[in-house]
Design an enzyme around this catalytic site. Structure first.
Site, PDB file in Angstrom:
ATOM      1  N   TYR A 223      46.872  -6.960  40.695  1.00  0.00           N
ATOM      2  CA  TYR A 223      45.454  -6.737  40.365  1.00  0.00           C
ATOM      3  C   TYR A 223      45.266  -6.669  38.846  1.00  0.00           C
ATOM      4  O   TYR A 223      44.377  -7.327  38.284  1.00  0.00           O
ATOM      5  CB  TYR A 223      44.993  -5.438  41.026  1.00  0.00           C
TER       6      TYR A 223
ATOM      7  N   PHE B  40      48.558  14.860  44.987  1.00  0.00           N
ATOM      8  CA  PHE B  40      49.897  14.308  44.793  1.00  0.00           C
ATOM      9  C   PHE B  40      50.522  14.907  43.537  1.00  0.00           C
ATOM     10  O   PHE B  40      49.832  15.157  42.550  1.00  0.00           O
ATOM     11  CB  PHE B  40      49.833  12.780  44.678  1.00  0.00           C
TER      12      PHE B  40
ATOM     13  N   GLY C  90      54.326   4.904  41.244  1.00  0.00           N
ATOM     14  CA  GLY C  90      53.605   4.113  40.252  1.00  0.00           C
ATOM     15  C   GLY C  90      52.446   4.833  39.587  1.00  0.00           C
ATOM     16  O   GLY C  90      51.765   4.254  38.731  1.00  0.00           O
TER      17      GLY C  90
HETATM   18  C1  UD1 Z   1      42.741   3.825  39.182  1.00  0.00           C
HETATM   19  C2  UD1 Z   1      42.064   2.705  39.910  1.00  0.00           C
HETATM   20  C3  UD1 Z   1      42.951   1.523  39.967  1.00  0.00           C
HETATM   21  C4  UD1 Z   1      43.473   1.161  38.591  1.00  0.00           C
HETATM   22  C5  UD1 Z   1      44.086   2.389  37.928  1.00  0.00           C
HETATM   23  C6  UD1 Z   1      44.503   2.116  36.508  1.00  0.00           C
HETATM   24  C7  UD1 Z   1      40.572   3.738  41.488  1.00  0.00           C
HETATM   25  C8  UD1 Z   1      40.294   4.036  42.916  1.00  0.00           C
HETATM   26  N1  UD1 Z   1      41.732   3.134  41.229  1.00  0.00           N
HETATM   27  O1  UD1 Z   1      43.869   4.252  39.906  1.00  0.00           O
HETATM   28  O2  UD1 Z   1      42.214   0.440  40.478  1.00  0.00           O
HETATM   29  O3  UD1 Z   1      44.481   0.218  38.714  1.00  0.00           O
HETATM   30  O4  UD1 Z   1      43.139   3.416  37.912  1.00  0.00           O
HETATM   31  O5  UD1 Z   1      43.417   1.859  35.735  1.00  0.00           O
HETATM   32  O6  UD1 Z   1      39.764   3.978  40.622  1.00  0.00           O
HETATM   33  N2  UD1 Z   1      45.207  11.600  43.967  1.00  0.00           N
HETATM   34  C9  UD1 Z   1      45.468  12.773  44.662  1.00  0.00           C
HETATM   35  N3  UD1 Z   1      45.063  12.868  45.948  1.00  0.00           N
HETATM   36  C10 UD1 Z   1      44.408  11.854  46.611  1.00  0.00           C
HETATM   37  C11 UD1 Z   1      44.137  10.648  45.898  1.00  0.00           C
HETATM   38  C12 UD1 Z   1      44.566  10.552  44.585  1.00  0.00           C
HETATM   39  O7  UD1 Z   1      46.054  13.699  44.114  1.00  0.00           O
HETATM   40  O8  UD1 Z   1      44.052  12.028  47.787  1.00  0.00           O
HETATM   41  C13 UD1 Z   1      45.626  11.503  42.559  1.00  0.00           C
HETATM   42  C14 UD1 Z   1      46.519  10.304  42.304  1.00  0.00           C
HETATM   43  O9  UD1 Z   1      47.854  10.627  42.542  1.00  0.00           O
HETATM   44  C15 UD1 Z   1      46.221  10.022  40.838  1.00  0.00           C
HETATM   45  C16 UD1 Z   1      44.784  10.473  40.650  1.00  0.00           C
HETATM   46  O10 UD1 Z   1      44.459  11.286  41.758  1.00  0.00           O
HETATM   47  O11 UD1 Z   1      47.060  10.782  40.008  1.00  0.00           O
HETATM   48  C17 UD1 Z   1      43.801   9.331  40.579  1.00  0.00           C
HETATM   49  O12 UD1 Z   1      44.022   8.478  41.687  1.00  0.00           O
HETATM   50  P1  UD1 Z   1      43.055   7.257  42.053  1.00  0.00           P
HETATM   51  O13 UD1 Z   1      41.668   7.751  42.193  1.00  0.00           O
HETATM   52  O14 UD1 Z   1      43.661   6.549  43.201  1.00  0.00           O
HETATM   53  O15 UD1 Z   1      43.029   6.360  40.756  1.00  0.00           O
HETATM   54  P2  UD1 Z   1      44.217   5.758  39.852  1.00  0.00           P
HETATM   55  O16 UD1 Z   1      45.543   5.921  40.480  1.00  0.00           O
HETATM   56  O17 UD1 Z   1      44.031   6.324  38.491  1.00  0.00           O
END
Ligand code: UD1
Length: 321
Positions: free
Chosen positions: A150, A211, A279
């Site tokens: 992506y 997480f 990751g």
């Molecule tokens: C985001 C983008 C992704 C992009 C990346 C880098 C989104 C949805 N994804 O990923 O497209 O490649 O930035 O720019 O915006 N977490 C929890 N519990 C949960 C879900 C997530 O603790 O139930 C944590 C994750 O481990 C992470 C953080 O929240 O540390 C943010 O997660 P997420 O919203 O998935 O976004 P990114 O991983 O930053």
């Protein structure tokens, strides 16, 4: 008033952008295949004579669709390109399918743009192009080294934009979004944004999972602020050929975010911790200098206010279900 094509305009960020363009009186053509977008996101404009919607996939030839629109309304003048396969994990599972939509679909649109003299293209890129070890805060000069197909797609498209600009004089601005949140973000898939997941669980008093230790950070930017930056970059002739990070410059931990959400929702949800997601980057926040300098961009909605507004929207969705 300008005729603007918004690809992916029924999606989360796309539909907020459509709202802004329509509220300012522009003529808007949305092309969306509704694979992840929803007609409900743009339903309020359905009967507006300045609004046109075509259900179409950007990898199919949409030239006929655009010509049809041009015959009635006049040619599209500017384009905002959101349409994409946006799930990072899916891009890893199916990198070939990902290129087909994200890269080939985009190049087809750029071909249309240059053949039809579209005045300017605004492109929704991502902070996913940066190296996981990029300095904190990240700036536009930081090394691009994507960790997913992506992210590679987004970077490749930026190169295509540069190529079209140099060869054909196509005008463009590419915006690399940080973590966008707000109403209409779908919480239901395993790759949903963390805020949409936490809010969904909080209003149902269901456990939320953090997480790792939750001290990882993100730069959360509200969808209407992103829409504002996108509309500026599309309709103004500045920032030509520039790549600009769009965030808030405010670094927040996932723990803080969870606490604020539970507090605002007056939720009885419990917090559980799970091992770090493979990751995941540890810290993510952008500098704001370039967006401020070239787009006069200044986010208006702080995290607490944005969470309140998103929470109100999540509650309206519960009634509908
Ligand atoms: C985001 C983008 C992704 C992009 C990346 C880098 C989104 C949805 N994804 O990923 O497209 O490649 O930035 O720019 O915006 N977490 C929890 N519990 C949960 C879900 C997530 O603790 O139930 C944590 C994750 O481990 C992470 C953080 O929240 O540390 C943010 O997660 P997420 O919203 O998935 O976004 P990114 O991983 O930053």
């Amino acid at each position: 008033m300008t005729r603007v094509l918004v690809t992916g305009g029924a999606g989360f960020i796309g539909s907020h952008t459509v709202d802004l363009l329509m509220s300012r009186g522009h003529d808007v053509l949305v092309v969306d295949d509704l694979s992840t977008g929803f007609k409900a996101n743009i339903a309020r404009w359905a009967n507006d004579p300045k609004f046109t919607f075509f259900k179409a996939d950007i990898t199919a030839d949409i030239t006929g669709t655009l010509d049809q629109y041009a015959a009635i309304k006049g040619p599209v003048e500017r384009m905002i390109h959101f349409a994409a396969q946006t799930a990072v994990p899916l891009s890893m599972d199916d990198p070939v399918g990902d290129i087909r939509v994200n890269v080939m679909g985009t190049v087809a649109l750029l071909e249309y743009a240059r053949r039809n003299g579209i005045e300017k293209v605004a492109f929704a890129s991502s902070s996913a192009v940066y190296d996981d070890d990029a300095p904190v805060p990240v700036n536009e000069e930081s090394r691009a080294r994507p960790s997913s197909p992506y992210g590679i797609d987004k970077l490749v498209i930026e190169f295509y934009l540069d190529y079209y600009a140099r060869l054909y004089g196509l005008k463009y601005t590419a915006l690399r979004f940080m973590n966008v949140y707000g109403p209409r973000q779908d919480p239901k898939s395993y790759y949903s944004g963390v805020i949409s997941i936490f809010l969904d669980r909080a209003v149902r008093n269901e456990p939320i999972t953090i997480f790792d230790d939750g001290e990882q950070t993100r730069d959360f930017v509200y969808a209407t602020d992103v829409a504002d930056a996108v509309v500026k970059s599309c309709l103004e002739d500045g920032a030509l050929g520039e790549i600009i990070n769009i965030g808030t410059g405010v670094e927040v931990t996932i723990n803080q975010t969870a606490r604020t959400i539970l507090d605002l929702a007056k939720s009885r949800s419990t917090i559980t911790h799970a091992p770090a997601r493979a990751g995941d980057i540890r810290r993510s926040v952008t500098t704001m200098d370039k967006a401020a300098r070239l787009l006069a961009f200044q986010p208006k909605v702080g995290l607490r206010e944005g969470l309140e507004q998103t929470l109100a929207w999540v509650r309206t969705q519960m009634i509908v279900r």
